[in-house]
Design an enzyme around this catalytic site. Structure first.
Site, PDB file in Angstrom:
ATOM      1  CB  SER B  45      -0.883  -0.026   1.244  1.00 55.19           C
ATOM      2  OG  SER B  45      -1.865   0.986   1.167  1.00 55.19           O
ATOM      3  CD  GLU B  46      -0.464   3.907  -3.695  1.00 53.93           C
ATOM      4  OE1 GLU B  46      -0.661   2.690  -3.493  1.00 53.93           O
ATOM      5  OE2 GLU B  46      -0.966   4.541  -4.640  1.00 53.93           O
ATOM      6  CG  ASN B  47      -1.330   4.100   2.973  1.00 46.53           C
ATOM      7  OD1 ASN B  47      -1.188   3.078   2.304  1.00 46.53           O
ATOM      8  ND2 ASN B  47      -2.173   4.162   3.972  1.00 46.53           N
ATOM      9  N   GLY B  48       2.353   3.260   2.891  1.00 51.27           N
ATOM     10  CA  GLY B  48       3.455   2.866   3.730  1.00 51.27           C
ATOM     11  C   GLY B  48       3.453   1.502   4.392  1.00 51.27           C
ATOM     12  CB  SER B  85       6.047   3.713   0.614  1.00 44.96           C
ATOM     13  OG  SER B  85       4.946   3.150  -0.046  1.00 44.96           O
TER      14      SER B  85
END
Lengths: 218, 217, 217, 218
Positions: B45-48, B85
């Site tokens: 998930s690119e938010n981390g 990320s």
């Protein structure tokens, strides 16, 4: 050294025309108390730098809605129709930066680096006005450092020295913006004594943090 | 079968055991549902974080997907900051990404982040994902609501990335882009080659192993 | 007072409350011993932490200084990787660094990492420290063992960094480099201006507030 | 997925001519079991990339002493006289890189970046052969990415999926080199079940780690 301060000390730190780095991703990890303090300060002509403008009433949305933000440097505004409307009306300047490039630029600003070469944006409108370099046969854009006057951070926990620990995906931009501002203010849910956070578990060292304020129950 | 489900089922076949996968919003998020039980992937998930799962029980503080919606963390998950990320994304540590598209062209260019004068949401992490993931799969309906082809000779909307699309999956067909050439690999059940030609502006060739899409009902 | 102690005592006066400080090996490590009790600094160790203290009790796994020697961690210490360690150093988050020198010149150039044909240990973290720390203090004996000046018009050894030295402290004198000019600030107790001139090759001017070094015995 | 392997599987992974990224700083945080396995493998013409060559019998020192390393890319060799002697004798190539530049170059190699602009080394021999760029009036060197065939890592703890936790200053280069190699092998002191490491405390995500091997009592 005790960096814990009262909320009354926060408002006077904000002034017209300042640039503000903010943590958070769709509002998660954004220090809402500090956003409210900025709102109450009535500081205007702000440049906000962070991932996104969230929604009109979440994240930094209220500062867009109030008109205090005259410019935003973000990767995304799609979830906040207010930002789009103000942009079209010429009331706010929007600089859209790919998310991975944005965080690298902030890191450069905080790490003494003059820039970084990224493949992201090559062959797109993102490359306009940028230097393009070829390394080992691949094209890259030279992306330049970003810094701000103030960074506003949300953490789960701080010790009195200012060491910070984040919780889950609320970490996101926070540890990186802590490096790239002249004044770093952290809003935390919990304050513990110095020595209570294991040194291996510190996610932002106290050396980067200037002031810590305890979240109000919202 | 509904178009979106067909697309999601076909895309699921591209996910292999052990893959690190990033899914765009919308249709792509349907894909994991159609994975065979013996295929284990890790969702980034690119938010981390790595190890995203479905929400089970009460939402947990900070456990949200890239849309800010509460989700779950599977055992073995790992949290990190946005720097890590996108280092993972841009550095080729994501095996496959599935994204929606507005337009794709025969050179593998993708446009999916803005329509000038209409919709300027920002690129978010899409440009990095398309630039960095090892394999880029575009999952979209074959034509616009107005019936205009989306698979073009040349995108006319602003690009997300140049020459990075590996595969296009629609409700009509599966294409790959190999050595800069668009190749028709499969047609959907009941869809003829002529129907695909009529709905596709791009030039394409037939794969040697051209065949009909095989998706379980 | 022994030369090294004199130098360390004088350098200690440059360390202010709250400073983040990185100390090179050798003489610089003596500095904290001479801090007034009301001045609290945080020592950064380039192998990856803040909050270095003296070893107390048994060595702890992984708690070593940049020389690999067991040390202590003070309450409030923070550990990080080498990337962060040098981001802090290069990014101006270290207020002051104290390093030894082989040569310094009147333009603030420092040479302290190699003697061609003789000693090529490598620069380690020294180049980053000198490039990045807000204030660079060189602590060294005024002349070589052979009596040759170390403070020169122009370094002839390979440089560590260009025009980055802020202050030089020796057993004879304290110099600053202000706007590209070498300025004599202090002479050590009992040392005359003539003695300093005789041992210094570089051109320098006298500070307006030129005075004798004041160090507690 | 269980990434824990036996020591017998390690030796065959090493081949002549390989490049090896190694963790550690003066040997602290260097995987000594993996160094021993490299030594036993007799793989030759190795390029070793890491902070320093430690001492003749610590860190990667044994691989310098044995002659297996034909090249080292490090920031420091001063504590291992063997490296210096072999360098002068023309038996080993030594590429000295400032420590902060070295770790940035490795990060570039693992992060899809084409390079980074650093002020470190400007006006010194380090700038030889490099592109110099001026950004906002300051000079920077363009430093290029570094990668290797294999990264050998030392961690305190792994879960069976390969998530890693480091201990104290033994962290150093380890989390960064984990990103920049085609094969990543971690030597750990302890293996725990999947789920036993809190996701917030993972320092290297399992996605980066290919094989984990349990340290022998040394």
């Amino acid at each position: 050294m005790n960096k814990i301060v009262e909320w009354s000390e926060i408002g006077p730190l904000f002034r017209d025309g300042m640039s503000i780095l903010f943590g958070g991703f769709m509002g998660v990890g954004t220090p809402l108390g500090l956003v409210a303090a900025l709102h109450e300060s009535k500081a205007s002509r702000l440049t906000l730098i962070g991932n996104d403008t969230a929604a009109p009433t979440t994240g930094v949305g209220p500062l867009v809605a109030s008109g205090q933000a005259s410019k935003v440097i973000v990767s995304h505004i799609g979830t906040n129709p207010m930002t789009g409307r103000k942009m079209i009306a010429g009331e706010i300047e929007v600089d859209l930066v790919p998310q991975g490039t944005l965080i690298e630029r902030i890191r450069c600003g905080g790490s003494g680096l003059g820039g970084v070469l990224t493949p992201t944006g090559v062959g797109t409108v993102v490359e306009e006005g940028k230097q393009k370099l070829t390394v080992n046969g691949r094209d890259y854009l030279l992306e330049l450092p970003l810094r701000a006057d103030i960074a506003i951070i949300k953490a789960k926990r701080a010790d009195r020295a200012g060491n910070l620990v984040y919780e889950r995906a609320a970490r996101n931009f926070n540890p990186i913006i802590a490096m790239a501002a002249d004044l770093v203010i952290a809003e935390v849910e919990e304050v513990v004594e110095i020595g209570e956070i294991d040194p291996d578990m510190v996610m932002t060292p106290a050396a980067l943090v200037d002031k810590v304020v305890l979240s109000k129950e919202l | 079968m509904e178009a979106k489900e067909l697309i999601a089922r076909r895309v699921a076949q591209e996910l292999k055991e052990g893959y690190i996968v990033n899914l765009g919003i919308g249709l792509p998020t349907m894909v994991p549902k159609f994975l065979p039980t013996d295929v284990h992937i890790t969702l980034q998930s690119e938010n981390g974080f790595l190890g995203m799962g479905p929400l089970e029980g009460e939402p947990q503080p900070g456990v949200v997907n890239a849309g800010g919606i509460p989700c779950g963390l599977l055992p073995g998950a790992a949290i990190f900051d946005s720097l890590m990320s996108f280092a993972l994304i841009r550095g080729g540590h994501v095996d496959l990404t599935v994204l929606g598209g507005l337009q794709v062209d025969q050179e593998g260019n993708l446009a999916n982040w803005m329509v000038p004068g209409k919709m300027v949401p920002g690129m978010g992490g899409a440009m990095d994902l398309v630039s960095g993931a090892k394999k880029v799969v575009v999952a979209m309906e074959h034509c616009t609501r107005e019936g205009e082809p989306r698979i073009l000779k040349r995108c006319n909307l602003p690009l997300t990335a140049k020459a990075r699309v590996s595969m296009i999956v629609t409700e009509l067909a599966v294409f790959t882009i190999d050595d800069g050439q668009l190749v028709l690999q499969e047609t959907a059940p009941g869809i003829s080659l002529e129907q695909v030609r009529a709905s596709t502006e791009a030039d394409f060739v037939l794969a040697e192993q051209f065949h009909s899409m095989s998706v379980a009902a």
